[in-house]
Write an enzyme that holds these catalytic residues in place. Structure first.
Site, short mmCIF file in Angstrom:
data_model
loop_
_atom_site.label_atom_id
_atom_site.label_comp_id
_atom_site.label_asym_id
_atom_site.label_seq_id
_atom_site.Cartn_x
_atom_site.Cartn_y
_atom_site.Cartn_z
N GLY D 175 0.82 -1.20 0.00
CA GLY D 175 0.00 0.00 0.00
C GLY D 175 0.85 1.25 0.00
O GLY D 175 0.98 1.93 -1.00
N GLU D 408 -3.96 7.56 -1.06
CA GLU D 408 -2.97 8.42 -1.74
C GLU D 408 -2.03 9.05 -0.72
O GLU D 408 -1.79 10.25 -0.74
CB GLU D 408 -3.70 9.46 -2.58
CG GLU D 408 -4.68 8.75 -3.51
CD GLU D 408 -5.03 9.52 -4.75
OE1 GLU D 408 -4.44 10.56 -4.97
OE2 GLU D 408 -5.88 9.03 -5.51
#
Lengths: 429, 429, 429, 429
Positions: D175, D408
């Site tokens: 991630g 993000e």
């Protein structure tokens, strides 16, 4: 004078009453139910967890602290002055090394010791520091690691406060990481049976006034503990300059220890402890005291802020206490004070039963320091501009509690100790 | 359907540079793109929002502050001493009443004044207080509300720093609520054209050294402003004792004002201002300066903490800067310093254009005080025990910033001012 | 099946052992010292404060919850569905009205009830809500305020879970201030011995599935309690529509109660309770359960976050658990979970002894809700983007705990209750 | 000595208006001074920093979002449904790839794009995600790294919203650390000029509905970017299952990308970008949009909470807005919304001038996500139990903003990026 109430043998805390009394006391208490009210000084009735003697000891400690310490704290803090006779008074009252059995010590429970600590820090964290260093660090080190001879020679006088100790672990370049210490001990090449200590320690409470200095140094690369008597040190070998202009804990005296071939007889080295286990065991006891003590400082902040908020009127004659933003600050502080104290009692009971593990102390030291500091700061806001006057005491507590949060294990360090205990993974580097 | 308003070619936003320079500077900056790097001292390149002259003024203010103020701050703070010659130096440098046009004042932009303020408070909030009181409160009151005669008589000397002013609004029992003040003015029954002022003011910066005291008092129940000249006061009518043993802002001198029938000529009353509008206008300007100044103190904390974290090694020789918990403290502080400063610039520009409303200043005063205090405290933790040594400066900033948060509108008061502006409902009682 | 372990008579909690056992246990425990280790699931060894039976009850409750509740919670939460048979299972296990003696109830200690609650909420706050409403609010109201006939008629069936209750206090326009309720009761002008209830209640857990509805209404302006049996209501008088599309607590069913002249026999009005004393007593018991329950949810968040942090590798193969920012989140959460639970035990013991005052429950309800919510949110961050997948359960806990914080006394309301108890001044308006 | 640089006459700062307009607008604004009031929707008058066209664009975007998006969001969120026609509408309005010049795109300023983003996220973060993915990630990647042929082939259709893109970077096990990705590209051994992609991506917004997938994969160990057309993929090579039962961002569709030897022509690989530079440049633009967007969500929370607090009466008929604890929540939120937005404008202007560095975006992305989430949660408390009803919208924003904070670049990751930029030391492992 206070000594009489300090019991001389361990008794177990009563707690929630023994089963045999259940039925009648249950009945009795139900009768008294109407009388039960919320007491902001003890919202969850922790006094029910204490023995009568513990309550009496706490009461004595409070009386002493308020009568003898409070009147001198403002001047002491302003002038960065520590009155050495305070230790003698504490000795007389039975507070020094109070959990030790024998050697002229009171032999009280760990919870009782916590309560004493709390009452002293209710006045000032600096006074509690003096008590901690004498009891947990200096006497504790001798008691836990010294030979029987050392104990008999030093503990009784230290219990009286006529001999002052200090504890030299931290070095200028090694705060949170004492394992990297640079102070060394070596065998004296010229005198049989002697070691020579060299190096520097800093941020040592009571070092400038200490008669006896517990010093941790590396002997052949391994950390060992030594007892240094100031009187025995040849001129030029030992210096203990005070550190002045501190931004907190100014009622406590703090200094350095500079050693240049300080001679120490072999019998004055702790025989059976090596590595960080020794100093950490002592620190653990001191940290246990800090967890209790900061709750005393916080209670004082609460009491003073509450009183101020009731007496100060603003906007149409309402007391500050009527404003929601004020009440929330008080409610938050009272809650954490209660929860923190309850945890201290629990850890104290585990300590008494030999069930303690160091991470428990990391937990209560960290949390109680963090919360007392945070709340003291919030409560300080209640005083508005008046907080700047030292007569309101709150500014002094705020400055002190920052030091409590950072010494004997800065808060983040204890976070990582706890994190390691929780996850099994270490994150120090 | 919505499309029509979306323009179909790139146009540059009009701010950040004057139109005339647009094309070439645009080209130039695009060329420099590769060179653009992150600068922790100005992460969002706020310097782009400043005029060259403003940058030059800031640079001068920094140079002065670092060269002249920094070397004396430690001793001043320790001894609670304010060197009156500082105001003369500031006067010489053009810092006093700098936004005023004429009367010997520099006439700089509000943003430039903010930058000066920031550089002074980078050294110490107490020095900024002295500057604010002279400029925003004392000279500001005379400039905004005084007669032309008063301006001509006092402003030039005050701009030079040879006459020192102070601002007497707050009273012992009325901090956040000046409308309840008890100080009174009455017509002198014996001397034509004179008022007599009686009452007490407290927490008045510079009152013990002030030559000129702006005093707000109730005349026939209405708040009016008076200019008191110390030299004209008969013995026994005016006393301005210093408040000592402060827990913060010790490099600034603070005192009380006791007035017992102080005579003031009618011409020394501000003619056209009545009620709280007058003092609030002055306070507003001072608060504007505090919003800027605290960002300077925070920047100093950041710089010192960063430097310490890079030079201090713990655990296997890693600098503290390598630890995540340290980095987060720095990142948080730098972010709020940048955001806070950006808001100062924006409010400054609005002020210059006459678009200011007081709640804007409540917003930046409150937020910048709150955040700088919170971050200074977090950064203080990076220093561990060393934070207690005043040579590291951080403890002083922390103590000062608490005062900044609480004076000229305690944080909660500004919350309620903002809350009222947002909701239209007041919650003060 | 689980019932056997639930004891049927009150016994006192052991605690820190009675004095008679001191010497030997002390010795024994000292021997075991080496074995004592830090257990992140019980860092301060609270199990030492529990009786063996309480531990057994907790173990049973955990077994039931993990085996029977956990497997259906994801689907239930997704579909906003509550399986009514859960209450029957809980009844069979002895969990419903468990502190009541007689009437087919288990008669366990308040601490044991707290432990059951905690284990149920470890799975989902919605399931705990169902348990609380049946036990504390519905059965509790009947037990504390109902006639002997009502108790005998309803409690045994409710203890089995075959009759479902709900508690109608909150109204659409009166959340935190039930004293302003608009629901009314009036004497039926046409039928002797009957009242007619009219009005609306909202946010009533279990109202759509309830057989028995405790409804608070104003009779001649005074708040009284009524027991409404759904089966006896003529068509068109009672409606209990479910509230759908909730943002939390979706595994619990919530609805409204619309009453249009619902007939209630006089014997179904609680005879001796008037005003808010009645509903507040019931709410107090429910809040006591919430204080315990949220600690269960928090423990589940901790366990899941810890496990995730150990299994998830990022950056050079290190588990997330190695990162300081992760460890701090875990340390913070574990600390508050322990402190919060300890306070629950203490309040439980005081409750058992009749020493409870409502503000104690405000204290633990508020703090444990606030802290569990805050920590659940911090722990959620550990999961990164994966937190968005409901299979990780953490998002569900976060959403639920917000509801726990806000219902049965929103956090701010409890702050003001505490503030009033601390200062003696009320700040509600 | 310092005086010389202090200018002696007033000059206005050069921003806020072009020089040519200086004199008259100055005059005009001074005239309007009396009319200047505090507007909680724009407390620091940021509209003064915008061009007229930017204001018009924002107004259009708001109109579209409130009229077209708001009415469908509740149902979409409940059902986890994304209406693909929304992208067509956005295309028609000129919102897609709006900063791109040419290729059918609007070519607006970066600030204008930010304003559009903010208005869309005022309705729902999920709709903003769809916009971001299409514009910043998909079109942005093609525009910045694609060949002229690719741009001409895809950008015009994507600008219209008739071709939907997605951006495949994140993998199930990677991630925060995309550099460890496992997806690979290899030269097709059988077909000249073709690559074969294999691997899995997850948490990919719009992947289930995408016509064009930007996929990052390792070719010979180096990360390269590929454009995958769904229509060209042979059966069984590409699957894009949706991820259901999300705990937030439910109005956006999210899925995985499973690739098993997906064939991609050589011309569909981005020719000149290698390593993480490519995806990070795209992410940077998306993060810029998130910084803006979350301010829109926060503004909506503020407006709804304010309105609720004014209309909801509790305790003696006072609106909630009258309570200090409510006002503080509003004041805190409004302040951070303003400061956050101001920072967005500043970064936008730097971006337009080519002065952007990525850490600037880390700063505003992190801060604005953190603060909007924290404030949304505080504001949610104002709604009490009603917050649980999705019709009040606040619960949805809270759940969404958690996702914004974590995707993000999770907040902690950006802390460490900033920490590295500040200290020069990296702390990721």
């Amino acid at each position: 004078m206070f000594r009489t109430v300090v019991r001389s043998h361990i008794r177990l805390a009563k707690h929630l009453q023994p089963s045999s009394l259940r039925t009648e006391s249950q009945w009795l208490r139900t009768q008294c139910r109407a009388a039960s009210t919320f007491d902001y000084k003890d919202p969850l009735q922790l006094r029910n967890l204490l023995e009568d003697e513990e309550i009496a000891i706490a009461s004595t400690a409070k009386e002493y602290s308020q009568q003898k310490l409070l009147p001198r704290v403002l001047a002491a803090y302003r002038d960065e002055n520590f009155d050495k006779s305070i230790l003698k008074e504490m000795g007389e009252a039975g507070f020094l090394g109070a959990t030790i059995t024998g050697y002229g010590c009171a032999g009280v429970s760990d919870v009782a010791m916590g309560l004493i600590t709390k009452e002293v820090e209710r006045v000032d964290s600096g006074y509690r520091s003096a008590l901690s260093v004498q009891s947990s660090l200096s006497m504790g080190a001798i008691h836990d690691f010294g030979t029987e001879e050392l104990k008999e020679q030093f503990l009784p006088k230290m219990a009286k406060g006529t001999v002052v100790g200090c504890f030299g672990l931290t070095e200028p370049n090694h705060g949170s990481d004492p394992g990297s210490m640079e102070t060394t001990a070596r065998v004296d090449p010229n005198r049989e049976g002697m070691y020579l200590l060299s190096g520097s320690k800093t941020w040592i409470t009571n070092s400038p006034i200490a008669d006896v200095l517990i010093v941790w140094a590396k002997l052949d690369g391994k950390i060992r503990g030594f007892l240094v008597e100031r009187d025995r040190c040849p001129p030029g070998t030992l210096e203990t300059p005070a550190i002045k202009n501190k931004t907190g804990l100014r009622a406590s005296i703090t200094g350095m220890i500079h050693m240049d071939n300080v001679p120490v007889p072999k019998e004055f080295m702790f025989p059976d402890v090596e590595g960080l286990r020794g100093p950490f065991a002592c620190l653990n006891n001191a940290r246990y005291g800090i967890a209790w003590g900061t709750m005393g400082a916080l209670e004082d902040c609460i009491e003073r802020a509450r009183e101020y908020s009731l007496s100060r009127k603003q906007f149409k004659g309402n007391p500050l206490a009527k404003y929601q933003l004020i009440q929330k600050k008080l409610a938050d502080a009272v809650t954490d004070a209660t929860f923190g104290l309850l945890a201290c009692v629990q850890v104290g009971r585990l300590k008494e039963q030999g069930l303690l593990v160091p991470e428990m102390i990391s937990m209560i030291k960290r949390q109680n320091c963090d919360r007392s500091l945070a709340h003291a700061r919030h409560l300080q806001e209640i005083f508005g501009g008046n907080a700047v006057a030292d007569e309101y005491h709150i500014g002094r507590h705020v400055a002190n509690l920052f030091v409590a949060q950072t010494y004997e294990g800065q808060s983040d360090i204890h976070s990582l100790i706890l994190g390691r205990a929780i996850t099994g993974v270490q994150a120090f580097c």
